[in-house]
Design a protein around this motif. Structure first.
Motif, short mmCIF file in Angstrom:
data_model
loop_
_atom_site.label_atom_id
_atom_site.label_comp_id
_atom_site.label_asym_id
_atom_site.label_seq_id
_atom_site.Cartn_x
_atom_site.Cartn_y
_atom_site.Cartn_z
N PRO A 118 0.93 13.50 11.50
CA PRO A 118 1.15 13.20 12.21
C PRO A 118 -0.15 13.74 13.07
CG PRO A 118 1.02 15.34 10.81
CD PRO A 118 0.98 14.77 10.12
N ALA A 119 -1.02 13.22 12.31
CA ALA A 119 -2.48 13.38 13.79
C ALA A 119 -2.36 12.57 14.91
CB ALA A 119 -3.44 12.61 12.97
N SER A 120 -2.06 11.66 15.02
CA SER A 120 -1.20 11.09 15.96
C SER A 120 0.34 11.41 16.72
CB SER A 120 -1.56 9.53 16.39
OG SER A 120 -0.92 8.41 16.87
N PRO A 121 0.46 11.56 18.05
CA PRO A 121 2.36 11.08 17.98
C PRO A 121 2.31 9.82 18.34
CG PRO A 121 1.21 12.15 20.17
CD PRO A 121 -0.42 11.38 19.22
N ALA A 122 2.18 9.17 18.47
CA ALA A 122 2.67 7.52 18.87
C ALA A 122 3.68 7.11 17.82
CB ALA A 122 1.51 6.34 18.64
N GLY A 137 3.26 2.06 5.01
CA GLY A 137 2.19 2.86 4.29
C GLY A 137 1.39 4.48 4.80
N PRO A 138 0.20 4.70 4.04
CA PRO A 138 -0.59 5.66 3.74
C PRO A 138 -0.27 6.44 5.96
CG PRO A 138 -1.66 4.07 2.58
CD PRO A 138 -0.57 3.45 3.92
N HIS A 139 0.23 7.60 5.38
CA HIS A 139 -0.30 8.65 6.35
C HIS A 139 1.42 8.06 7.40
CE1 HIS A 139 -3.69 10.31 4.93
NE2 HIS A 139 -3.93 8.74 4.83
N ASP A 140 2.12 6.83 7.32
CA ASP A 140 2.81 6.82 8.17
C ASP A 140 2.46 5.22 8.96
OD1 ASP A 140 5.21 8.00 6.62
OD2 ASP A 140 4.87 10.22 8.34
#
Length: 281
Positions: A118-122, A137-140
């Motif tokens: 969730p670090a980026s809202p994109a 992929g990793p970290h969505d």
């Protein structure tokens, strides 16, 4: 367009058409309100716009939606979909999405957590607002280039006719053809990333989510969900946009730029008063 983009546009149109139709009477009432009439008298008395009936004002708004520039600014923000290097050498033969730029290595490690959820809202806004399927992929993040290619381009609808487009995202502007409205533009009343990390309670409660650093007026976050508009079904987006930014007098600014009694100057803060008109192709 990819199958994911086609599916997303089909779902968005199915939601936008009844939502826009339901909003039309409320939009006409808003345009005929004392508030809007006062705004128009303050900017556009000589041109006669202040006395136009509501349906003519609505026709003018709709016409400007489809005539305004579709602008993608770049080379000033780490999550852009182009670079001067790519443009100069014509390295990709097409305008890459920001996810493709990541996979190509232009933004660093393609699996860096700072670009993921969730670090980026994109990714959250693309899945939640625009109905795209999740990445794998990793970290969505995109698992491959095909997944990265099946998303969208972030674009500003330049209804305020700003010479430099959207300088918040870079000093170079790519102007896209209005023909994309035919089947691949989905528009929202405000920036979807901004909406996600400042208004979306579900996203904001996730540990590690990007935090909102702004004190916002209540009008900005007054909707539980955001339903993008498409060509022929934009009335709910127009109504939401003008109400959300009423505190910034956006109705007066729009008609003042088009029909003002005198040249209308804008501030840097005014460049934030845009509708996002993303290209899903």
């Amino acid at each position: 367009m990819s199958p994911a983009q086609l599916t997303s546009m089909r779902q968005l149109r199915q939601a936008a058409e009844p939502t826009s139709a339901a909003a039309t009477p409320r939009l006409l009432a808003f345009l005929d309100s004392d508030y809007v009439r006062a705004q128009l008298r303050s900017c556009c008395s000589h041109s006669g716009v202040a006395s136009w009936p509501a349906h003519r004002l609505l026709d003018e708004l709709r016409a400007n939606v489809y005539a305004s520039e579709l602008v993608h600014n770049f080379d000033g923000n780490g999550h852009a979909g182009l670079s001067l290097e790519i443009a100069h050498f014509n390295a990709t033969q097409y305008l890459p999405t920001s996810w493709e730029m990541l996979r190509l290595g232009y933004l660093g490690d393609p699996e860096q957590a700072s670009f993921g959820h969730p670090a980026s809202p994109a990714d959250s806004s693309e899945e939640g607002v625009f109905k795209f399927p999740p990445f794998h992929g990793p970290h969505d993040l995109p698992a491959n280039y095909a997944e990265a290619s099946a998303r969208m381009h972030y674009v500003m609808l330049n209804m305020l006719r700003i010479d430099v487009g959207n300088p918040n995202w870079g000093q170079v502007s790519a102007i896209l053809s209005p023909s994309y409205w035919a089947d691949s533009v989905a528009a929202t009343p405000i920036d979807t990333g901004f909406f996600t990390f400042c208004c979306n309670a579900t996203y904001m409660r996730i540990p590690g989510a990007k935090s909102c650093r702004f004190q916002l007026p209540d009008s900005i976050c007054n909707e539980e969900q955001m339903i993008p508009g498409v060509k022929g079904a934009m009335d709910h987006v127009l109504l939401s946009h003008m109400k959300k930014y009423a505190v910034r007098n956006v109705t007066r600014k729009l008609f003042g730029r088009w029909h003002g009694d005198a040249p209308s100057n804008l501030t840097f803060q005014d460049t934030l008063l845009f509708m996002e008109s993303d290209v899903l192709a």
